[in-house]
Design a protein around this motif. Sequence first.
Motif, PDB file in Angstrom:
ATOM      1  N   VAL A 111       0.825  -1.202   0.000  1.00 13.72           N
ATOM      2  CA  VAL A 111       0.000   0.000   0.000  1.00 13.72           C
ATOM      3  C   VAL A 111       0.864   1.257   0.000  1.00 13.72           C
ATOM      4  O   VAL A 111       0.626   2.203  -0.761  1.00 13.72           O
ATOM      5  N   ASP A 112       1.893   1.276   0.857  1.00 12.35           N
ATOM      6  CA  ASP A 112       2.728   2.467   0.962  1.00 12.35           C
ATOM      7  C   ASP A 112       3.490   2.757  -0.326  1.00 12.35           C
ATOM      8  O   ASP A 112       3.630   3.908  -0.738  1.00 12.35           O
ATOM      9  N   SER A 113       3.991   1.692  -0.965  1.00 12.39           N
ATOM     10  CA  SER A 113       4.851   1.889  -2.129  1.00 12.39           C
ATOM     11  C   SER A 113       4.097   1.863  -3.455  1.00 12.39           C
ATOM     12  O   SER A 113       4.502   2.535  -4.412  1.00 12.39           O
ATOM     13  N   LEU A 114       3.011   1.100  -3.521  1.00  9.59           N
ATOM     14  CA  LEU A 114       2.368   0.875  -4.811  1.00  9.59           C
ATOM     15  C   LEU A 114       0.893   1.248  -4.812  1.00  9.59           C
ATOM     16  O   LEU A 114       0.156   0.834  -5.722  1.00  9.59           O
ATOM     17  N   GLY A 115       0.459   2.005  -3.819  1.00  6.70           N
ATOM     18  CA  GLY A 115      -0.925   2.452  -3.840  1.00  6.70           C
ATOM     19  C   GLY A 115      -1.251   3.243  -5.090  1.00  6.70           C
ATOM     20  O   GLY A 115      -2.330   3.093  -5.684  1.00  6.70           O
ATOM     21  N   TRP A 116      -0.326   4.094  -5.522  1.00  4.54           N
ATOM     22  CA  TRP A 116      -0.531   4.882  -6.738  1.00  4.54           C
ATOM     23  C   TRP A 116      -0.688   3.977  -7.960  1.00  4.54           C
ATOM     24  O   TRP A 116      -1.457   4.288  -8.889  1.00  4.54           O
ATOM     25  N   TYR A 117       0.042   2.849  -7.964  1.00  4.40           N
ATOM     26  CA  TYR A 117      -0.018   1.921  -9.088  1.00  4.40           C
ATOM     27  C   TYR A 117      -1.408   1.294  -9.188  1.00  4.40           C
ATOM     28  O   TYR A 117      -1.976   1.194 -10.288  1.00  4.40           O
ATOM     29  N   TYR A 118      -1.963   0.862  -8.067  1.00  2.82           N
ATOM     30  CA  TYR A 118      -3.308   0.290  -8.081  1.00  2.82           C
ATOM     31  C   TYR A 118      -4.322   1.288  -8.626  1.00  2.82           C
ATOM     32  O   TYR A 118      -5.193   0.946  -9.439  1.00  2.82           O
ATOM     33  N   VAL A 119      -4.229   2.538  -8.162  1.00  4.16           N
ATOM     34  CA  VAL A 119      -5.160   3.566  -8.615  1.00  4.16           C
ATOM     35  C   VAL A 119      -5.036   3.784 -10.127  1.00  4.16           C
ATOM     36  O   VAL A 119      -6.040   3.865 -10.849  1.00  4.16           O
TER      37      VAL A 119
END
Length: 570
Positions: free
Chosen positions: A39-47
């Motif tokens: 979540v901290d590192s790849l939350g932007w990727y999921y979005v």
Amino acid sequence: MRPGVFFPAAGFIVAFVVLAMALPGASFTWITAAQDAVVDSLGWYYVAVVSAFVVFALWTVVGRSGEVKLGPDDAEPEFGLGSWFAMLFGAGMGIGLVFWGVAEPLHHFAGIPNRSPEMLQGGDAAGVAEGALVQTLVHWGLHPWAIYAVVGLAVAYTVHRRGRPVSLRWALESLLGERRVRGALGDVIDVTAVVGTVFGVATSLGLGVSQIAAGLEALDLVRDPGLAGKVLIIGLITLLAIVSVATGLHRGIRLLSRLNLGLAGALLVFVAVTGPSLFLLREGVQLVGVYAQDLVRISLNTSALSGERGVEWQSWWTVFYWGWWIAWAPFVGVFIARISRGRSVREFVAGVLLVPSAVTLVWFTVFGGSALWHQLRREGAQFHGGLIGDDGSVSQAGALYELLESLPWATVAVGLAVVLVALFFVTSSDSGSLVADMLASGGRADPPVWSRVFWSLLEGAVAVALLTVGGETGLTALRYAAVIIALPFSVVMIAMCVAMVRSLRAERRLQLRIQRGLQREELTARVWQNLAEEGVVHPDTGPGDDPGDSPDTGGGPENGSGNSPPGAGL
């Protein structure tokens, strides 16, 4: 069975359960740390990637390849529209709508990160309530169904158009090649899908018993069922799912899905008629406009300027949901692909994407809107006395029943809701078992009964084991594990999009070649017809013959004559 999929998938699931039972505290710590890192590192990727899936799905609807049939060109749909929609909706998220239809809008109203409590006290409670509904629709509308549509379309095209087995691996054949798809890499793809399916369904079983138990308490049928009561509920749901999946797709699963849809519609109409009807009509129209206006902005919101509170909120809501839907995508995608033979690409994607999203909007307007109306009416701008606790808490399992108890004939409505929740869990379990079995059996569309029963029992056993050993902690760990599994599968989904673009473009090029060939033949026939009127005789026909009825032998290109006009040999 396919040993390269069946045994690794079953072994991984059993090993996870054993580890969680033997070291519940350590297992939860490890999985939580991994989930936090994602979540901290790849939350932007999921979005970003989920928004891209929405764009891809819309492209397939409006694109020129929308008329491509998922099957032979003369294939007819295997199921009618009513049964088809009921099955895809029941398998996709029917139970989630019942569970979160009231609770999630209230949660967002109480604690959405981009507003402060002072906003409520300043009189902007109505605006915050509207934002809570829009945020909920983003989580349950176009985005999750676009995720399902990507996987479902890739599998349906591969299975029904190209005649491949019902398996995720073959959706990547155009990228990986037949040898790799048949080998170990293909097994890894299907194992990931089976594990994600079982984890997702087992978690739903474990979390859903709390809502069923809360409903039984609201009906005064039980008092605090405890662990034994919850295990009994899981056992009954699993038993019903076994009966359903054993009777097959055309009987048990189809009939239960139609019954679910009918009960859900009855409960929806009841709440809309006995609740604040005029307000719901006004809110429904208004919500369509606000949702359309704010869709892009909220879809790409990462709470970047909200600090740690924003990251925490994203991990619990948006990023979690995107990972959760991706983890469920193999299950739902394969299932809706299996039931969609004979439909066009445009009909499939529009049906999977737009119709359920519209129903979702109506559902949250009625249930979420009614809850927020009661909340604002009772408390003004404060939490006191409404469906939200004094500390801003919301009862996830009991919020639906609290709303129903404020309406006429509350006992009947609560009883109907409990039955609906239980049946939705049955349809999720039997559909998940069928998909896991199809993948583990090498893509057989109708796998044997014993293996369907095996996967149903395994799903129930996972839920019972984790609930018994770790309680809510164990189920939370399983939920986190499903989100982690979604990360590698999102890469598989990106590859599916690329493969589908290549396949649809190839179909389009083939259609254009055929169309141009037919046009040339028609033009050639018209030319010779005009020449015949002027007395010129076609070399392949005699005087008075129709050039379009020329025999297969004669002086044409096939026997060496060079007198045919360009294009006549196509």
